[in-house]
Design an enzyme around this catalytic site. Structure first.
Site, PDB file in Angstrom:
ATOM      1  N   TYR A   1      -0.690   4.810 -10.492  1.00  0.00           N
ATOM      2  CA  TYR A   1      -1.751   4.098 -11.237  1.00  0.00           C
ATOM      3  C   TYR A   1      -3.115   4.711 -10.910  1.00  0.00           C
ATOM      4  CZ  TYR A   1      -5.295   0.406 -11.783  1.00  0.00           C
ATOM      5  OH  TYR A   1      -6.448  -0.290 -12.044  1.00  0.00           O
TER       6      TYR A   1
ATOM      7  N   TYR B   1       0.837  -1.203   0.000  1.00  0.00           N
ATOM      8  CA  TYR B   1       0.000   0.000   0.000  1.00  0.00           C
ATOM      9  C   TYR B   1       0.870   1.250   0.000  1.00  0.00           C
ATOM     10  CZ  TYR B   1      -4.534   2.212   1.016  1.00  0.00           C
ATOM     11  OH  TYR B   1      -5.706   2.917   0.948  1.00  0.00           O
TER      12      TYR B   1
END
Lengths: 389, 134
Positions: A336, A288
């Site tokens: 992204y 993460y």
């Protein structure tokens, strides 16, 4: 008790973004339905096969969003036998994988659908404001801590103070992640990026620059998990859940015991022990990346390097394409997409890597992948280790 | 002008906020295990004893960590940037979030000695901290 190989991921689905936004002005329920249909088609299953539903999100609040697994099931026309709206922040979906595998192992459901969606970018709903100053937030919000960036910035400062970690080492993470995004046609940010670019981008919360922070985008994702028996009849080869762990150490940053160590030290340990694998056996890692510091602290807390050595660990573009530690291979939350609770996209990318469906960014011969979600302000973590046959 | 978010007191915090009005920084201490406790609770998170008493902190501590907000934590703080938000470790050992005021923001560092000052904000008095000469 172990859930090792009790369940397999057999389907994943997501939706395309345009400049970080969902197409056609779709609503948060529409995009979750599209992602769910794609994941079920990927698995070769139908809606009527689903008997377990797992949903977390930050949409529809205050209001029906308080009951996400119920509302989404209604929209999709699913009446489940097992339902779970566990909400621990962005790591919720890694926890859902563990909960779903345990439910499948116990025979409480056979086909679990995990779902997430967010239209925060389209709605311009994201701000740096703290939460309403009630209950434990009354000791935090009146001081104007930009949320969540300020809390992560304090962790970064403490790490720098204790270990001499440098801003350019954090920038290494952002640059390496961008190189992966350049190999992913669906990534939001694909322009060339240098360490200098990161260090000269506007300071948001010292010591974190704009380019140390994740994107703010929309997004939706879905995952289908099934029992070993059901996996035999699915369209795609199974990606097994080998191990999983979850934990949280605090909610408010003032209650975090040590700003340099996350609860991934606990959740990761359990996942590794359950999977029976060592760090050296992990081929590709998804961590993460709400902020660059999140990655660095998680690498240390998981034991990929010792406390304080994260800066050296990521130096010299070690985590970039061609480096010996492929990390966040879709381009991550940094480049992204990051719709607010990013954890489901870590799992989707890990599955695509293990199935060798990752195109130009494929890490060759990947057999085992580690996924580490973080939620809140370094508050919750959940770690999943996945493997293929 | 958007008003700053102010505490909404409850059964845990009434005494704490009243103490701030009287320029007293009140924290809790467990009578059974002697742990100091902040934020205030109905029981000790160390030993679960309900024998928690209010004690006055010395108000002296050091910066555990901090950030300089260059972007405001919501529109109400727009006119304040840049400002320092910090985790203060009081000498009793508990940590609290606050602001460091009366300081050149670029001079703040981890482990810097600080002491409490009380600042009126609307109907409340908030504990804030300033550098402490030693």
């Amino acid at each position: 008790m172990s859930i090792k190989r009790a369940a397999a991921i057999v389907g994943v689905g997501d939706v395309e973004l345009e400049k970080g936004k969902v197409k056609h002005g779709h609503s948060v329920l529409q995009i979750q339905a599209i992602a769910a249909k794609r994941a079920l088609e990927d698995a070769g299953l139908s809606k009527d096969d689903v008997d377990g539903i797992f949903v977390a999100g930050l949409w529809g609040l205050p209001g029906i969003g308080s009951f996400p697994s119920v509302v989404v099931s209604e929209y999709l026309g699913i009446q489940p036998k097992y339902t779970d709206s566990t909400q621990i922040g962005g790591s919720a979906f890694e926890a859902h994988v563990g909960h779903a595998a345990a439910a499948i192992q116990s025979g409480l459901c056979e086909v679990a659908l995990i779902l997430y969606g967010s239209t925060q970018r389209s709605e311009k709903s994201r701000t740096l404001a703290g939460r309403p100053p009630v209950l434990t937030a009354q000791y935090e919000t009146p001081y104007g801590l930009p949320s969540p960036a300020g809390a992560y910035a304090m962790a970064a400062h403490r790490h720098m103070h204790q270990y001499g970690t440098r801003p350019e080492q954090l920038a290494e993470i952002a640059v390496a992640t961008r190189k992966w995004a350049q190999l992913n046609p669906h990534a939001t940010m694909r322009d060339h990026l240098t360490i200098e670019d990161v260090l000269t981008s506007p300071m948001i919360c010292d010591p974190l620059h704009l380019l140390d922070c994740c994107l703010v985008t929309d997004g939706a994702g879905a995952i289908v998990l099934v029992s070993a028996e059901r996996a035999k009849d699915c369209r795609k080869k199974p990606v097994w859940v080998l191990g999983q762990g979850e934990s949280h150490s605090h909610w408010s940053i003032q209650a975090m015991p040590d700003l340099t160590v996350t609860s991934a030290a606990v959740s990761g340990k359990r996942a590794f022990e359950m999977a029976g694998v060592t760090h050296d056996e992990i081929d590709v890692v998804q961590i993460y990346d709400s902020f660059t510091i999140t990655v660095l602290l998680t690498l240390e807390s998981l034991g990929f390097c010792k406390s304080g050595e994260g800066g050296d660990f990521v130096s010299n573009q070690r985590t970039a394409p061609g480096g010996d530690f492929p990390l966040n291979t879709n381009g991550g939350g940094l480049s992204y997409a990051h719709p607010g609770m990013y954890g489901i996209f870590l799992l989707i990318e890990a599955v695509r890597q293990l199935r060798e469906e990752a195109g130009e960014r494929q890490v060759k011969n990947s057999k085992i992948s580690l996924v580490a979600g973080t939620g809140g302000t370094l508050s919750s973590t959940s770690v999943v280790i996945l493997g293929r046959d | 002008m958007i008003e700053k978010p102010l505490p909404i007191p409850d059964g845990d915090s009434d005494v704490f906020w009243q103490g701030c009005k009287e320029h007293k920084l009140l924290i809790q201490k467990c009578e059974d295990c002697s742990s100091y406790i902040f934020y205030p609770r109905v029981l000790c998170p160390n030993c679960f004893s309900e024998k928690v008493e209010w004690v006055q902190s010395s108000g002296v501590g050091k910066v555990y960590s901090f950030t300089i907000a260059r972007r405001p934590g919501g529109p109400a703080f727009k006119d304040e940037v840049p400002y320092v938000v910090a985790l203060i470790e009081l000498e009793e050992g508990v940590r609290m979030l606050s602001n460091i005021i009366d300081v050149d923001v670029d001079k703040v560092d981890c482990d810097m000695p600080v002491e409490v000052v009380f600042q009126v904000e609307g109907d409340f008095t908030l504990p804030k901290f300033k550098p402490r000469a030693i």
